[in-house]
Design a protein around this motif. Structure first.
Motif, PDB file in Angstrom:
ATOM      1  N   LEU A  24       4.313   0.743   2.955  1.00 27.52           N
ATOM      2  CA  LEU A  24       4.082   2.289   2.957  1.00 27.52           C
ATOM      3  C   LEU A  24       4.986   2.733   4.274  1.00 27.52           C
ATOM      4  CD1 LEU A  24       0.489   2.469   2.016  1.00 27.52           C
ATOM      5  CD2 LEU A  24       2.502   2.866   0.312  1.00 27.52           C
ATOM      6  N   HIS A  40      -8.737  -2.227  -0.172  1.00 27.95           N
ATOM      7  CA  HIS A  40      -8.738  -0.699  -0.068  1.00 27.95           C
ATOM      8  C   HIS A  40      -9.949  -0.114  -0.808  1.00 27.95           C
ATOM      9  CE1 HIS A  40      -7.251   3.425  -0.264  1.00 27.95           C
ATOM     10  NE2 HIS A  40      -6.998   3.165   0.992  1.00 27.95           N
ATOM     11  N   TRP A  47      -2.242   3.001  -3.221  1.00 25.21           N
ATOM     12  CA  TRP A  47      -1.117   2.784  -2.526  1.00 25.21           C
ATOM     13  C   TRP A  47       0.166   2.556  -3.341  1.00 25.21           C
ATOM     14  CZ3 TRP A  47      -3.439  -1.010   1.304  1.00 25.21           C
ATOM     15  CH2 TRP A  47      -4.466  -0.569   2.325  1.00 25.21           C
ATOM     16  N   THR A  51       4.183   4.179  -3.004  1.00 22.95           N
ATOM     17  CA  THR A  51       5.427   3.466  -2.518  1.00 22.95           C
ATOM     18  C   THR A  51       6.778   4.085  -2.950  1.00 22.95           C
ATOM     19  OG1 THR A  51       5.212   2.211  -4.581  1.00 22.95           O
ATOM     20  CG2 THR A  51       4.182   1.392  -2.638  1.00 22.95           C
TER      21      THR A  51
END
Length: 117
Positions: A24, A40, A47, A51
């Motif tokens: 990231l 997470h 996430w 990206t």
């Protein structure tokens, strides 16, 4: 941070866009969060959607704790060459929807104005 930090270009970072290889870009820094995907709190999917772009706004939109922000250093792998990040283009679909809504509001307001007069 060490003076031997790595600087990445956007296209290189953007290739790391899978659950088993996820990088990231947040606030000019590059993070390899692959090992944290399953842990997470919001899920790894959050996430994955971040990206291939500068995820600074996505990250900032969530009220992360100071502890969470502190853990980020563990995943830091370098800096992003800002000049390689593509210029953001507004999402034309959303722009069109907003324009249509604004025209609709203006027409409705005019209709109410004329109805009152």
């Amino acid at each position: 941070m060490a003076s031997d930090q790595k600087t990445f270009v956007f296209d290189e970072v953007a290739k790391h866009n899978k659950a088993d290889d996820c990088w990231l870009i947040i606030s000019g820094k590059v993070y390899d969060v692959t090992l944290f995907m399953d842990n997470h709190p919001g899920g790894g999917e959050v996430w994955l959607r971040a990206t291939g772009k500068d995820a600074t706004v996505d990250f900032s939109d969530v009220d992360h704790s100071d502890i969470a922000k502190g853990k980020m250093e563990k995943y830091y792998i370098g800096e992003i060459d800002q000049s390689t990040i593509p210029v953001k283009h507004s999402n034309s679909k959303h722009t069109l929807i907003i324009k249509v809504l604004l025209v609709g509001i203006m027409v409705a307001a005019l209709g109410i104005l004329f109805a009152v007069l």
